[in-house]
Design a protein around this motif. Structure first.
Motif, PDB file in Angstrom:
ATOM      1  N   VAL A 132       0.869  -1.166   0.000  1.00  0.00           N
ATOM      2  CA  VAL A 132       0.000   0.000   0.000  1.00  0.00           C
ATOM      3  C   VAL A 132       0.913   1.226   0.000  1.00  0.00           C
ATOM      4  N   PRO A 133       0.467   2.315  -0.632  1.00  0.00           N
ATOM      5  CA  PRO A 133      -0.824   2.479  -1.294  1.00  0.00           C
ATOM      6  C   PRO A 133      -0.883   1.698  -2.598  1.00  0.00           C
ATOM      7  N   ALA A 134      -2.077   1.254  -2.932  1.00  0.00           N
ATOM      8  CA  ALA A 134      -2.308   0.598  -4.211  1.00  0.00           C
ATOM      9  C   ALA A 134      -3.556   1.205  -4.833  1.00  0.00           C
ATOM     10  N   VAL A 135      -3.446   1.631  -6.069  1.00  0.00           N
ATOM     11  CA  VAL A 135      -4.592   2.165  -6.797  1.00  0.00           C
ATOM     12  C   VAL A 135      -5.116   1.075  -7.711  1.00  0.00           C
ATOM     13  N   ILE A 136      -6.394   0.749  -7.560  1.00  0.00           N
ATOM     14  CA  ILE A 136      -7.036  -0.309  -8.331  1.00  0.00           C
ATOM     15  C   ILE A 136      -7.994   0.317  -9.329  1.00  0.00           C
ATOM     16  N   ASP A 137      -7.930  -0.128 -10.577  1.00  0.00           N
ATOM     17  CA  ASP A 137      -8.916   0.261 -11.581  1.00  0.00           C
ATOM     18  C   ASP A 137     -10.144  -0.613 -11.357  1.00  0.00           C
TER      19      ASP A 137
END
Length: 341
Positions: A132-137
């Protein structure tokens, strides 16, 4: 804190790692943080991630400084209604970051229990940790960016069409070169510096990291004697990056990472600067001292076999008055501090 599910067995996520020890120690015993893997930038250029409201979900934990600085930026800029947010427990399990704070222990949007699930689903060849952080589509159900080095800069620039009215300019064009240069220093010597001390596996590497860290804190103490923020009267991206480390210092790093020459509370300028930032709602709301302490001092990664949680330190002193206005006058962001808008 929601439903806290205890992990009873090790779960396989293909090649995704769940421990720093797997990849991140050099031959000399130095901690070498893994590189970010999903680094496609946001923008309107070819191959870039489209800037689109409602499309992405940011996963964070209040333990992690890299993730917390995303939340501070989103709050300051008014992007919380544009980027959805999911949160994992501050205590990382043997299966990685877990959504045990959510009902039934599953993220309500992504439908996963452990963050490594979506990393494995995104790229079966990925061998790093699920970070993290992780940006998910949300449209594809895949990780598209975990580049904490640049994420706040994207929120500050290409996401500007979605900023709230009156949002601060945290990355002004005329200061970007200086901000970038300072951010590199902050990362190597302070943000990651505490981890290079805490995760070192040789006395020599520990002492080297320890000295670099405290020499830099001494330098920052002097710099913050010249202005209210790192760039004078202008609150910037660099202040967010420094804050997340010093907010964790006395409550956790001082003990858990053996960075015990000084507490932040022992510095005049750094301590009053930290308390000043804490009066701003975006900073205060993103700071959970109990979660920070639990995350660093409990669980399998803490080297605390009996999971005994220290009672101190008392964090009520963060609410005590600071002297920054007395020294430098009223801040131009005083309205943000008072209203959160």
């Amino acid at each position: 804190m929601g439903n806290n599910i205890e992990s009873s067995e090790k779960v396989s996520f293909g090649k995704v790692a769940t421990s720093e020890d797997t990849h991140e120690v050099s031959a000399t015993g130095a901690f070498v943080r893994q590189d970010n893997y999903f680094i496609t930038p946001f923008g309107d250029g070819e191959g870039e991630l489209p800037v689109e409201a409602g499309r992405y979900r940011l996963i964070w934990t209040s333990l992690c400084p890299w993730a917390t600085r995303q939340i501070i930026a989103l709050k300051l800029l008014g992007l919380e209604d544009v980027i959805s947010v999911g949160k994992v427990s501050p205590i990382r399990t043997e299966n990685g970051w877990e959504f045990s704070l959510d009902p039934k222990g599953v993220d309500p949007v992504l439908g996963i229990r452990y963050l490594p699930e979506i990393y494995a689903r995104t790229d079966a060849a990925y061998e790093g940790r699920a970070t993290v952080p992780a940006v998910i589509d949300v449209k594809t159900g895949k990780v598209v960016n975990n580049d904490y080095h640049r994420l706040t800069n994207y929120w500050e620039t290409v996401w500007k069409p979605f900023h709230k009215q009156g949002a601060p300019d945290l990355y002004p064009e005329e200061l970007r070169k200086e901000i970038d240069e300072l951010n590199v220093i902050l990362f190597h010597d302070v943000n990651n510096g505490v981890y290079k001390a805490g995760f070192a596996q040789s006395q020599e590497e520990y002492e080297k990291a320890y000295d670099i860290l405290f020499n830099r804190l001494d330098w920052l103490e002097e710099r913050l004697g010249q202005g209210r923020y790192l760039f004078g009267e202008k609150l910037t991206d660099s202040d967010i990056r420094l804050y997340v480390t010093i907010a964790r210092f006395d409550v956790a790093y001082y003990f858990s990472h053996k960075t015990n020459r000084n507490r932040i509370a022992d510095y005049d300028n750094l301590w009053n600067y930290a308390k000043d930032l804490y009066t701003i709602p975006a900073f205060k709301e993103a700071t959970d001292f109990d979660a920070i302490k639990r995350g660093y001092l409990l669980g399998q990664h803490s080297h605390n076999p009996y999971d005994i949680l220290p009672l101190g330190p008392d964090t009520s002193n963060w609410n005590e008055p600071n002297n920054r206005e007395e020294k430098f006058g009223k801040s131009r962001i005083s309205s943000i501090a008072k209203t959160g808008r």
